[in-house]
Design an enzyme around this catalytic site. Structure first.
Site, PDB file in Angstrom:
ATOM      1  N   SER A 144      46.524  10.075  34.299  1.00 22.71           N
ATOM      2  CA  SER A 144      47.993  10.008  34.363  1.00 22.71           C
ATOM      3  C   SER A 144      48.361   8.595  34.778  1.00 22.71           C
ATOM      4  CB  SER A 144      48.477  11.006  35.429  1.00 22.71           C
ATOM      5  OG  SER A 144      49.833  10.807  35.743  1.00 22.71           O
ATOM      6  N   TYR A 157      48.290  15.002  43.932  1.00 26.30           N
ATOM      7  CA  TYR A 157      48.163  14.741  42.493  1.00 26.30           C
ATOM      8  C   TYR A 157      47.699  13.291  42.259  1.00 26.30           C
ATOM      9  CZ  TYR A 157      49.511  14.754  37.520  1.00 26.30           C
ATOM     10  OH  TYR A 157      49.513  14.672  36.140  1.00 26.30           O
TER      11      TYR A 157
HETATM   12  N1  LIG Z   1      53.401  16.524  31.532  1.00 27.59           N
HETATM   13  C1  LIG Z   1      53.333  15.388  32.185  1.00 27.59           C
HETATM   14  O1  LIG Z   1      54.364  14.792  32.550  1.00 27.59           O
HETATM   15  C2  LIG Z   1      51.984  14.758  32.459  1.00 27.59           C
HETATM   16  C3  LIG Z   1      51.913  13.385  32.779  1.00 27.59           C
HETATM   17  C4  LIG Z   1      50.682  12.795  33.011  1.00 27.59           C
HETATM   18  C5  LIG Z   1      49.530  13.549  32.907  1.00 27.59           C
HETATM   19  N2  LIG Z   1      49.611  14.885  32.601  1.00 27.59           N
HETATM   20  C6  LIG Z   1      48.370  15.645  32.536  1.00 27.59           C
HETATM   21  O2  LIG Z   1      48.278  16.285  31.265  1.00 27.59           O
HETATM   22  C7  LIG Z   1      47.354  17.394  31.383  1.00 27.59           C
HETATM   23  C8  LIG Z   1      47.923  18.607  30.653  1.00 27.59           C
HETATM   24  O3  LIG Z   1      49.041  19.098  31.391  1.00 27.59           O
HETATM   25  P1  LIG Z   1      50.397  19.552  30.668  1.00 27.59           P
HETATM   26  O4  LIG Z   1      51.423  18.529  31.019  1.00 27.59           O
HETATM   27  O5  LIG Z   1      50.144  19.889  29.259  1.00 27.59           O
HETATM   28  O6  LIG Z   1      50.761  20.850  31.543  1.00 27.59           O
HETATM   29  P2  LIG Z   1      50.785  22.402  31.143  1.00 27.59           P
HETATM   30  O7  LIG Z   1      51.081  23.118  32.431  1.00 27.59           O
HETATM   31  O8  LIG Z   1      51.698  22.623  29.997  1.00 27.59           O
HETATM   32  O9  LIG Z   1      49.289  22.698  30.681  1.00 27.59           O
HETATM   33  C9  LIG Z   1      48.221  22.728  31.602  1.00 27.59           C
HETATM   34  C10 LIG Z   1      47.221  23.796  31.164  1.00 27.59           C
HETATM   35  O10 LIG Z   1      46.146  23.827  32.115  1.00 27.59           O
HETATM   36  C11 LIG Z   1      45.818  25.190  32.356  1.00 27.59           C
HETATM   37  N3  LIG Z   1      45.132  25.370  33.637  1.00 27.59           N
HETATM   38  C12 LIG Z   1      45.666  25.371  34.885  1.00 27.59           C
HETATM   39  N4  LIG Z   1      44.723  25.639  35.803  1.00 27.59           N
HETATM   40  C13 LIG Z   1      43.558  25.800  35.124  1.00 27.59           C
HETATM   41  C14 LIG Z   1      42.211  26.074  35.517  1.00 27.59           C
HETATM   42  N5  LIG Z   1      41.885  26.263  36.803  1.00 27.59           N
HETATM   43  N6  LIG Z   1      41.266  26.166  34.570  1.00 27.59           N
HETATM   44  C15 LIG Z   1      41.594  26.005  33.239  1.00 27.59           C
HETATM   45  N7  LIG Z   1      42.853  25.751  32.814  1.00 27.59           N
HETATM   46  C16 LIG Z   1      43.807  25.637  33.741  1.00 27.59           C
HETATM   47  C17 LIG Z   1      47.173  25.899  32.321  1.00 27.59           C
HETATM   48  O11 LIG Z   1      47.031  27.310  32.168  1.00 27.59           O
HETATM   49  C18 LIG Z   1      47.835  25.206  31.140  1.00 27.59           C
HETATM   50  O12 LIG Z   1      47.534  25.869  29.944  1.00 27.59           O
HETATM   51  C19 LIG Z   1      47.118  17.585  32.897  1.00 27.59           C
HETATM   52  O13 LIG Z   1      45.872  17.042  33.258  1.00 27.59           O
HETATM   53  C20 LIG Z   1      48.244  16.787  33.516  1.00 27.59           C
HETATM   54  O14 LIG Z   1      47.950  16.360  34.833  1.00 27.59           O
HETATM   55  C21 LIG Z   1      50.800  15.492  32.369  1.00 27.59           C
END
Ligand SMILES: NC(=O)c1ccc[n+]([C@@H]2O[C@H](COP(=O)([O-])OP(=O)(O)OC[C@H]3O[C@@H](n4cnc5c(N)ncnc54)[C@H](O)[C@@H]3O)[C@@H](O)[C@H]2O)c1
Length: 283
Positions: A144, A157
């Site tokens: 991130s 985080y």
């Molecule tokens: N959305 C943002 O603004 C953003 C920004 C930077 C980085 N990210 C990163 O992107 C990645 C994806 O997140 P997203 O934004 O799509 O969120 P999201 O909540 O839509 O998806 C995250 C997924 O991870 C799954 N998950 C949670 N705990 C879990 C576990 N213990 N084992 C397996 N799966 C698990 C959830 O069920 C979900 O399907 C993450 O690593 C997040 O930190 C997101």
């Protein structure tokens, strides 16, 4: 890895947000899919969308908690038994919790570090030997902008994502050390983009329940972060596409949001004059 057609994509957190979009991008390139997530319904919805976009895509799913090494090893065994191996691993599953840091509980730390840091560590541990043995592979670790820049209320985080950047850099160097450059590494560092991450608590296990009584400031910070996620201008599908291009071009760092690179430079300058803490929300 230039030609992804017929290769095997392994995606953690494939039931929502970026993981779902990565699955759609991989399927569009003719890859086979192995999805893991604690959200089984979410994965079924991903597969329904995959079938619409790329009919006939071969897939396997597993209910997977990435914080558990044995489950990630079982997940690797599934990729091996179903498709004979794994070519691109997306360590994507992630969750988030607010602060302030002195109020974060042991459960907050264990939950977020378990998914965001150990999930990536176990993915590397379970899949890298398979890729070295195959003589090809690529590992994408989803970090991130929070792996570089530290805003308020996000200590747990931020710490988890800094760790993901650190271990990705070392992974690439360790692979080079053993002459395994044919296994590529990418670390993805996006700023906020719209997904369900603001509602991470939906997947929080009962034994690591949220018990913080939040202060007014903390509630305001959480609301501001939720709003920033919802208003993110780059969509998850565009970030997924950029990530696949990085795999094809063997690109290490990916910063989908250009402003983040400028802020990282400003942070380095602030550190250079040793004066005051750099605030990436108010540079
Ligand atoms: N959305 C943002 O603004 C953003 C920004 C930077 C980085 N990210 C990163 O992107 C990645 C994806 O997140 P997203 O934004 O799509 O969120 P999201 O909540 O839509 O998806 C995250 C997924 O991870 C799954 N998950 C949670 N705990 C879990 C576990 N213990 N084992 C397996 N799966 C698990 C959830 O069920 C979900 O399907 C993450 O690593 C997040 O930190 C997101």
């Amino acid at each position: 890895m230039q030609d992804l057609k017929g290769k095997v994509a392994v995606i953690t957190g494939g039931g929502s947000g970026l993981g779902r979009e990565l699955a759609l991008c991989c399927a569009a390139r003719g890859m086979n899919l192995v999805l893991g997530d604690v959200d089984e319904k979410g994965m079924q919805e991903t597969l329904r969308l995959v079938e619409e976009k790329a009919p006939g895509t071969e897939s396997a799913t597993m209910r997977l908690d990435v914080s558990k090494l044995e489950q990630v090893q079982e997940f690797a065994a599934l990729a091996k038994s179903r498709f004979g191996g794994a070519h691109v691993l997306f360590n994507n599953a992630g969750v988030s919790v607010g602060g302030p840091v002195w109020m974060n509980t042991q459960a907050d730390w264990e939950w977020v570090m378990g998914v965001n840091l150990y999930g990536v560590v176990w993915g590397i541990k379970a899949f890298t030997p398979m890729m070295i043995e195959q003589g090809e592979g690529h590992i994408v670790n989803v970090a991130s902008a929070a792996g570089w820049l530290n805003g308020p209320s996000m200590a747990v985080y931020n710490a988890s994502k800094h760790s993901v950047v650190a271990l990705s850099e070392t992974l690439a160097l360790d692979l080079r050390d053993v002459g395994a450059e044919q296994v590529g590494v990418t670390v993805l560092c996006p700023a906020f983009f719209p997904t369900a991450i603001h509602d991470s608590a939906r997947n929080r296990p009962a034994d690591k329940a949220d018990t913080i009584v939040r202060t007014e400031v903390a509630a305001e910070r959480t609301a501001a972060i939720q709003s920033a996620v919802a208003k993110g201008r780059i969509k998850a599908e565009d970030i997924a596409e950029m990530t696949l291009k990085a795999v094809e071009e063997d690109q290490f760092y990916v910063f989908p949001h250009r402003k983040i690179k400028d802020l990282i430079r400003l942070r380095a300058e602030a550190a250079g004059v040793e004066k005051t803490v750099f605030d990436s929300m108010n540079p």
